[in-house]
Design a protein around this motif. Structure first.
Motif, mmCIF file in Angstrom:
data_model
loop_
_atom_site.group_PDB
_atom_site.id
_atom_site.type_symbol
_atom_site.label_atom_id
_atom_site.label_comp_id
_atom_site.label_asym_id
_atom_site.label_seq_id
_atom_site.Cartn_x
_atom_site.Cartn_y
_atom_site.Cartn_z
ATOM 1 N N GLY A 30 -59.889 91.169 -41.005
ATOM 2 C CA GLY A 30 -59.646 89.976 -41.777
ATOM 3 C C GLY A 30 -58.828 90.181 -43.026
ATOM 4 N N ARG A 31 -58.722 91.401 -43.541
ATOM 5 C CA ARG A 31 -57.989 91.655 -44.762
ATOM 6 C C ARG A 31 -56.604 92.193 -44.522
ATOM 7 N N LEU A 32 -56.189 92.261 -43.278
ATOM 8 C CA LEU A 32 -54.884 92.808 -42.935
ATOM 9 C C LEU A 32 -53.947 91.720 -42.455
ATOM 10 N N SER A 33 -52.679 91.901 -42.702
ATOM 11 C CA SER A 33 -51.662 91.049 -42.111
ATOM 12 C C SER A 33 -51.360 91.571 -40.711
ATOM 13 N N MET A 34 -50.823 90.699 -39.899
ATOM 14 C CA MET A 34 -50.571 91.061 -38.505
ATOM 15 C C MET A 34 -49.205 90.545 -38.087
ATOM 16 N N GLY A 35 -48.555 91.271 -37.214
ATOM 17 C CA GLY A 35 -47.241 90.825 -36.777
ATOM 18 C C GLY A 35 -46.924 91.243 -35.363
ATOM 19 N N TRP A 36 -45.852 90.684 -34.846
ATOM 20 C CA TRP A 36 -45.333 91.056 -33.534
ATOM 21 C C TRP A 36 -43.888 91.507 -33.694
ATOM 22 N N PHE A 37 -43.564 92.598 -33.046
ATOM 23 C CA PHE A 37 -42.214 93.132 -32.981
ATOM 24 C C PHE A 37 -41.838 93.261 -31.515
ATOM 25 N N ARG A 38 -40.564 93.442 -31.250
ATOM 26 C CA ARG A 38 -40.147 93.670 -29.872
ATOM 27 C C ARG A 38 -38.975 94.639 -29.833
ATOM 28 N N GLN A 39 -38.868 95.300 -28.690
ATOM 29 C CA GLN A 39 -37.765 96.229 -28.493
ATOM 30 C C GLN A 39 -37.227 96.063 -27.087
ATOM 31 N N ALA A 40 -35.966 95.674 -27.006
ATOM 32 C CA ALA A 40 -35.289 95.532 -25.720
ATOM 33 C C ALA A 40 -34.598 96.849 -25.378
ATOM 34 N N PRO A 41 -34.327 97.094 -24.110
ATOM 35 C CA PRO A 41 -33.658 98.343 -23.709
ATOM 36 C C PRO A 41 -32.343 98.541 -24.448
ATOM 37 N N GLY A 42 -32.174 99.719 -25.026
ATOM 38 C CA GLY A 42 -30.939 100.038 -25.718
ATOM 39 C C GLY A 42 -30.794 99.419 -27.091
ATOM 40 N N LYS A 43 -31.837 98.741 -27.562
ATOM 41 C CA LYS A 43 -31.766 98.090 -28.869
ATOM 42 C C LYS A 43 -32.869 98.602 -29.781
ATOM 43 N N GLU A 44 -32.698 98.381 -31.075
ATOM 44 C CA GLU A 44 -33.709 98.772 -32.034
ATOM 45 C C GLU A 44 -34.863 97.773 -32.017
ATOM 46 N N ARG A 45 -36.022 98.252 -32.439
ATOM 47 C CA ARG A 45 -37.167 97.363 -32.544
ATOM 48 C C ARG A 45 -36.904 96.337 -33.635
ATOM 49 N N GLU A 46 -37.288 95.086 -33.386
ATOM 50 C CA GLU A 46 -37.028 94.026 -34.337
ATOM 51 C C GLU A 46 -38.272 93.188 -34.599
ATOM 52 N N PHE A 47 -38.334 92.644 -35.790
ATOM 53 C CA PHE A 47 -39.415 91.761 -36.182
ATOM 54 C C PHE A 47 -39.317 90.450 -35.410
ATOM 55 N N VAL A 48 -40.469 89.942 -34.970
ATOM 56 C CA VAL A 48 -40.510 88.666 -34.264
ATOM 57 C C VAL A 48 -41.261 87.618 -35.092
ATOM 58 N N THR A 105 -39.722 89.180 -43.366
ATOM 59 C CA THR A 105 -39.288 89.663 -42.056
ATOM 60 C C THR A 105 -38.888 91.136 -42.074
ATOM 61 N N SER A 106 -38.813 91.722 -43.263
ATOM 62 C CA SER A 106 -38.508 93.150 -43.358
ATOM 63 C C SER A 106 -39.776 93.995 -43.478
ATOM 64 N N TRP A 107 -40.909 93.384 -43.270
ATOM 65 C CA TRP A 107 -42.214 94.057 -43.319
ATOM 66 C C TRP A 107 -42.215 95.271 -42.412
ATOM 67 N N SER A 108 -42.824 96.360 -42.882
ATOM 68 C CA SER A 108 -42.845 97.607 -42.137
ATOM 69 C C SER A 108 -44.274 98.111 -42.001
ATOM 70 N N PRO A 109 -45.015 97.643 -41.012
ATOM 71 C CA PRO A 109 -46.419 98.038 -40.856
ATOM 72 C C PRO A 109 -46.570 99.463 -40.325
ATOM 73 N N ASN A 110 -47.765 100.008 -40.508
ATOM 74 C CA ASN A 110 -48.036 101.388 -40.101
ATOM 75 C C ASN A 110 -48.904 101.536 -38.868
ATOM 76 N N TYR A 111 -49.547 100.450 -38.420
ATOM 77 C CA TYR A 111 -50.451 100.534 -37.286
ATOM 78 C C TYR A 111 -49.896 99.698 -36.136
ATOM 79 N N TRP A 112 -49.803 100.337 -34.953
ATOM 80 C CA TRP A 112 -49.116 99.725 -33.823
ATOM 81 C C TRP A 112 -49.957 99.776 -32.553
#
Length: 122
Positions: A30-48, A105-112
């Motif tokens: 409950g005290r953490l922010s949460m997000g979704w990222f995605r990575q397509a083949p041949g591309k860098e991971r991006e914030f969603v 959108t430039s958020w950089s989380p540590n847990y995946w």
């Protein structure tokens, strides 16, 4: 430490919908922010999309605004990504992530999570 497990990926035709879910265990979710990222083949991971712990703060990539909706249920330690009007360019591995306060959108989380494949056919 936080453990994350995604579910709900799959194959869908263009214009269809999918819902991704992420279940967290370990640290107080409950005290953490949460997000979704995605990575397509041949591309860098991006914030969603991302959501603050109170759910009042939300961020979306321009490419998904109006089509994707992020939500969370702190009582169940889950977060979801509702994806509508899917396009072939949405095809990617989608990753759930959590960390402290999201700041944009430039958020950089540590847990995946391990990732869930989403494939949109044309």
């Amino acid at each position: 430490q936080v453990q994350l497990v995604e579910s709900g990926g799959g194959l869908v035709q263009a214009g269809g919908s999918l819902r991704l879910s992420c279940e967290a265990s370990g640290r107080t979710f409950g005290r953490l922010s949460m997000g979704w990222f995605r990575q397509a083949p041949g591309k860098e991971r991006e914030f969603v999309a991302g959501i603050g712990w109170s759910a009042s703060t939300q961020y979306y990539a321009d490419s998904v605004k109006g089509r994707f909706t992020i939500s969370r249920d702190n009582a169940k330690n889950t977060a979801s990504l509702q994806m509508n009007s899917l396009k072939p360019e949405d095809t990617a591995v989608y990753y759930c992530a959590v960390d402290r306060m999201i700041y944009g959108t430039s958020w950089s989380p540590n847990y995946w999570g391990q990732g869930a494949q989403v494939t949109v056919s044309s």
